[in-house]
Design an enzyme around this catalytic site. Structure first.
Site, PDB file in Angstrom:
ATOM      1  N   MET A  56       0.848  -1.197   0.000  1.00  0.00           N
ATOM      2  CA  MET A  56       0.000   0.000   0.000  1.00  0.00           C
ATOM      3  C   MET A  56       0.876   1.236   0.000  1.00  0.00           C
ATOM      4  O   MET A  56       1.724   1.400   0.889  1.00  0.00           O
ATOM      5  CB  MET A  56      -0.929   0.010   1.223  1.00  0.00           C
ATOM      6  CG  MET A  56      -2.012  -1.036   1.200  1.00  0.00           C
ATOM      7  SD  MET A  56      -3.035  -0.979   2.698  1.00  0.00           S
ATOM      8  CE  MET A  56      -1.970  -1.877   3.859  1.00  0.00           C
ATOM      9  N   VAL A  57       0.674   2.094  -0.997  1.00  0.00           N
ATOM     10  CA  VAL A  57       1.456   3.318  -1.102  1.00  0.00           C
ATOM     11  C   VAL A  57       1.263   4.178   0.138  1.00  0.00           C
ATOM     12  O   VAL A  57       0.137   4.368   0.610  1.00  0.00           O
ATOM     13  CB  VAL A  57       1.058   4.109  -2.374  1.00  0.00           C
ATOM     14  CG1 VAL A  57       1.736   5.469  -2.414  1.00  0.00           C
ATOM     15  CG2 VAL A  57       1.435   3.301  -3.610  1.00  0.00           C
ATOM     16  N   GLN A 124       8.155  -4.797  -3.322  1.00  0.00           N
ATOM     17  CA  GLN A 124       7.365  -4.587  -4.540  1.00  0.00           C
ATOM     18  C   GLN A 124       7.871  -3.379  -5.307  1.00  0.00           C
ATOM     19  O   GLN A 124       8.056  -2.303  -4.737  1.00  0.00           O
ATOM     20  CB  GLN A 124       5.879  -4.378  -4.259  1.00  0.00           C
ATOM     21  CG  GLN A 124       5.080  -4.365  -5.573  1.00  0.00           C
ATOM     22  CD  GLN A 124       3.635  -3.954  -5.434  1.00  0.00           C
ATOM     23  OE1 GLN A 124       3.337  -2.813  -5.085  1.00  0.00           O
ATOM     24  NE2 GLN A 124       2.718  -4.874  -5.700  1.00  0.00           N
ATOM     25  N   CYS A 153      -1.919  -1.904 -10.180  1.00  0.00           N
ATOM     26  CA  CYS A 153      -2.310  -0.576  -9.692  1.00  0.00           C
ATOM     27  C   CYS A 153      -2.893   0.257 -10.830  1.00  0.00           C
ATOM     28  O   CYS A 153      -2.239   0.479 -11.855  1.00  0.00           O
ATOM     29  CB  CYS A 153      -1.123   0.146  -9.083  1.00  0.00           C
ATOM     30  SG  CYS A 153      -1.544   1.783  -8.443  1.00  0.00           S
ATOM     31  N   LYS A 192       1.586  -9.056  -8.823  1.00  0.00           N
ATOM     32  CA  LYS A 192       0.233  -8.763  -8.359  1.00  0.00           C
ATOM     33  C   LYS A 192      -0.534  -8.147  -9.522  1.00  0.00           C
ATOM     34  O   LYS A 192      -0.116  -7.129 -10.085  1.00  0.00           O
ATOM     35  CB  LYS A 192       0.267  -7.803  -7.172  1.00  0.00           C
ATOM     36  CG  LYS A 192      -1.087  -7.520  -6.542  1.00  0.00           C
ATOM     37  CD  LYS A 192      -0.903  -6.728  -5.246  1.00  0.00           C
ATOM     38  CE  LYS A 192      -2.247  -6.493  -4.552  1.00  0.00           C
ATOM     39  NZ  LYS A 192      -3.071  -5.476  -5.216  1.00  0.00           N
ATOM     40  N   HIS A 220      -5.900  -9.230  -7.389  1.00  0.00           N
ATOM     41  CA  HIS A 220      -6.945  -8.330  -6.882  1.00  0.00           C
ATOM     42  C   HIS A 220      -8.188  -8.611  -7.720  1.00  0.00           C
ATOM     43  O   HIS A 220      -8.182  -8.383  -8.930  1.00  0.00           O
ATOM     44  CB  HIS A 220      -6.509  -6.880  -7.019  1.00  0.00           C
ATOM     45  CG  HIS A 220      -7.472  -5.915  -6.406  1.00  0.00           C
ATOM     46  ND1 HIS A 220      -7.061  -4.781  -5.729  1.00  0.00           N
ATOM     47  CD2 HIS A 220      -8.825  -5.901  -6.338  1.00  0.00           C
ATOM     48  CE1 HIS A 220      -8.118  -4.119  -5.291  1.00  0.00           C
ATOM     49  NE2 HIS A 220      -9.205  -4.778  -5.655  1.00  0.00           N
ATOM     50  N   GLY A 252      -8.513  -8.041  -2.171  1.00  0.00           N
ATOM     51  CA  GLY A 252      -9.677  -7.224  -2.514  1.00  0.00           C
ATOM     52  C   GLY A 252     -10.896  -7.499  -1.660  1.00  0.00           C
ATOM     53  O   GLY A 252     -11.991  -7.042  -1.988  1.00  0.00           O
ATOM     54  N   ALA A 279      -5.389  -5.455   2.495  1.00  0.00           N
ATOM     55  CA  ALA A 279      -4.945  -4.073   2.331  1.00  0.00           C
ATOM     56  C   ALA A 279      -5.675  -3.150   3.310  1.00  0.00           C
ATOM     57  O   ALA A 279      -5.229  -2.930   4.430  1.00  0.00           O
ATOM     58  CB  ALA A 279      -5.143  -3.617   0.890  1.00  0.00           C
ATOM     59  N   ARG A 280      -6.832  -2.634   2.913  1.00  0.00           N
ATOM     60  CA  ARG A 280      -7.481  -1.570   3.689  1.00  0.00           C
ATOM     61  C   ARG A 280      -7.911  -2.011   5.087  1.00  0.00           C
ATOM     62  O   ARG A 280      -7.827  -1.227   6.038  1.00  0.00           O
ATOM     63  CB  ARG A 280      -8.673  -1.004   2.903  1.00  0.00           C
ATOM     64  CG  ARG A 280      -8.222  -0.145   1.719  1.00  0.00           C
ATOM     65  CD  ARG A 280      -9.366   0.307   0.845  1.00  0.00           C
ATOM     66  NE  ARG A 280     -10.160  -0.817   0.405  1.00  0.00           N
ATOM     67  CZ  ARG A 280     -11.476  -0.927   0.591  1.00  0.00           C
ATOM     68  NH1 ARG A 280     -12.126   0.032   1.208  1.00  0.00           N
ATOM     69  NH2 ARG A 280     -12.140  -1.976   0.155  1.00  0.00           N
TER      70      ARG A 280
END
Length: 528
Positions: A56-57, A124, A153, A192, A220, A252, A279-280
């Site tokens: 995650m950026v 990554q 992305c 990914k 994802h 996801g 991720a989130r």
């Protein structure tokens, strides 16, 4: 944190301090690392039945990765780092923080890692060039457990250079990049991706990817134009899992599935995947990886802050990650204070961790000071041709706009020497500067390191001037010829300016007189 552990990370500073800071430089196989001349066997990275922190950026920096590991993550991915930036970096062992830093030419740390995560962190990168990707992989491979290429992305910063999801429309380039990496390095390579518009095209792509020899494929389960509010396509991930033999990592599920630990397995089963990448849900609360359930958010944030302070994370990045955790609580008093914080210390004070900040920074500063003294002794042994003094430049001791560098330059001109040449370096340990000035083929420098390049150069000039017995322009030196010279130059400038103004006024009067005369002549010729 594994089963039976509390939410608090106990003894973290002592544990980190006890670890070796040295990281291998030589190429090694998946199953071994070379440390201090000894070969230490470590297991190859496995991608089956794993719970993984997604790349995650701005989120996947060292503090978040370590915290995720504490709470139970098996593998952690760093944020996507662009190949063009990484190839310019140099590898630096930071003995104060006990990290390995990859530092850009502007001295910014692009990637920081440590021994704790070496066997479970995947680097990554964003790349659209096979050879450049290989150069980056070789640069970092001995400090990480695996290499991943971002091919999913959809954001412009990734796709505009042909990277990220832009690669999905170029299977030949995907195959070239992955094959080059698999053949060129000794660590496992993964990628990914996102799913393509049709299932047939998606299956065709993953089969080509599998043939390159990758260790796993993270998927994802959305198309590149879809966003988190769109449902994740578990059926497509499942079809991919059935079509290939390599591990498939499902990603996801934060929006539709993952709200607590038990949901991770539910998502894995729905997608028929080997592992799950989060991720989130992990960004909002990294204790999502904790088998016993979520920890109170404030405790999680405090543990995150500890790592941020311990590893000198930039306060803007720390603040960003904490804001992602607070989410709807940003409008609370605590949230508003966090939003207003302008330093790591202020962030710590918001969360009642001011004393922790002071204690930790004192420990790190003491280590940096000790290391710097040792380094200075070593340099003194080496720099036998450099004249040294322990001096600093204090601008309060000099008249305004007068500096030792000016005095030294003036003396060189009068003595018909070449102008002074300054060579300045910055020490990675504490970001301090030291400058060496060369005058008439002799080098001079201060043994004290300064906070800026300008101060270091002034100190070097002072050493030279004092060694040669020359004035340096201090207030207590009496009459200052440079000040008098400046006054004369200023007076000459003012006199010239006044003379120019007089000439302009005189010319203006002449023009006015000429215009007036011409006007009178014209009017006399008009017939009545």
């Amino acid at each position: 944190m594994r089963s039976g552990s509390r939410c608090r990370v106990g003894g973290w500073l002592q544990q980190c301090s006890a670890r070796a800071s040295e990281v291998p430089l030589a190429r090694t196989s998946w199953a071994e690392h070379t440390t201090k001349g000894m070969t230490v066997n470590t297991p190859a990275l496995c991608f089956r039945s794993k719970k993984i922190l997604a790349p995650m950026v701005r989120v996947g920096t060292l503090p978040m990765r370590l915290l995720a590991l504490d709470f139970g993550a098996d593998i952690v991915y760093c944020e996507e780092l662009i190949d063009i930036k990484m190839v310019q970096c140099k590898r630096v062992v930071n003995e104060v923080l006990e990290t390995v830093d990859f530092v850009a030419p502007n001295e910014r740390v692009v990637f920081r890692t440590c021994v704790r995560e070496r066997d479970c962190v995947v680097f990554q990168m964003g790349s659209a060039d096979a050879e450049r990707a290989l150069a980056v992989a070789k640069l970092v491979e001995n400090d990480v457990a695996g290499i991943d290429v971002n091919m999913g992305c959809p954001k412009e910063y990734s796709t505009k250079g042909g990277m990220g999801a832009a690669l999905l429309s170029d299977p030949d380039k995907i195959e070239c990049i992955l094959s080059t990496l698999v053949k060129g390095i000794c660590k496992p390579v993964t990628c990914k991706i996102r799913i393509l518009p049709s299932l047939e095209d998606t299956i065709s792509l993953v089969k080509r990817i599998e043939k390159t020899g990758v260790a796993a494929i993270a998927v994802h389960g959305r198309k590149k134009e879809e966003r988190p509010q769109h449902p994740v396509h578990c059926e497509v991930i499942k079809a991919i899992s059935e079509a290939v033999s390599v591990p498939v990592i499902a990603n996801g599920g934060s929006h539709d599935f993952i709200k607590e630990y038990t949901d991770i397995e539910a998502f894995q089963q729905a997608a028929g995947a080997s592992s799950v990448m989060i991720a989130r849900a992990a960004m909002w609360n990294p204790s999502i990886f904790r088998r016993e359930g979520l920890c109170p958010l404030k405790e999680v944030m405090q543990e995150y802050i500890k790592y941020a302070v311990r590893y000198d994370n930039h306060y803007t990045n720390t603040k960003y990650c904490l804001c992602q955790m607070l989410r709807e609580q940003l409008e609370t008093t605590e949230g508003k204070k966090l939003h207003a914080a302008q330093s790591t210390q202020e962030i710590c004070e918001v969360f009642e961790m001011g004393s922790f900040y002071e204690e930790t920074t004192a420990i790190l500063e003491a280590k940096a000071s000790l290391k710097a003294k040792t380094q200075d002794k070593d340099e003194q042994m080496e720099d036998t041709d450099v004249i040294k003094m322990a001096v600093r430049f204090d601008k309060r001791e000099y008249p305004p706009q007068i500096t030792p560098k000016m005095y030294l330059l003036e003396w060189c001109r009068k003595a018909k020497h070449p102008q002074p040449v300054y060579e300045t370096v910055q020490r990675p340990l504490d970001k301090l500067f030291c400058s060496v000035v060369t005058v008439a083929e002799q080098k001079y420098r201060s043994t004290l390191w300064d906070k800026s390049k300008k101060l270091a150069e002034q100190a070097a000039a002072i050493v030279c001037l004092r060694t040669l017995g020359l004035p340096e322009g201090k207030l207590n030196e009496g009459e200052n010829h440079l000040i008098n010279k400046r006054k004369r130059e200023n007076q000459e400038f003012l006199n010239n300016k006044e003379h120019e103004d007089d000439l302009l006024v005189e010319a203006s009067h002449k023009r006015a007189h000429f215009t007036e005369g011409a006007s009178d002549s014209s009017s006399s010729e008009v017939p009545r």
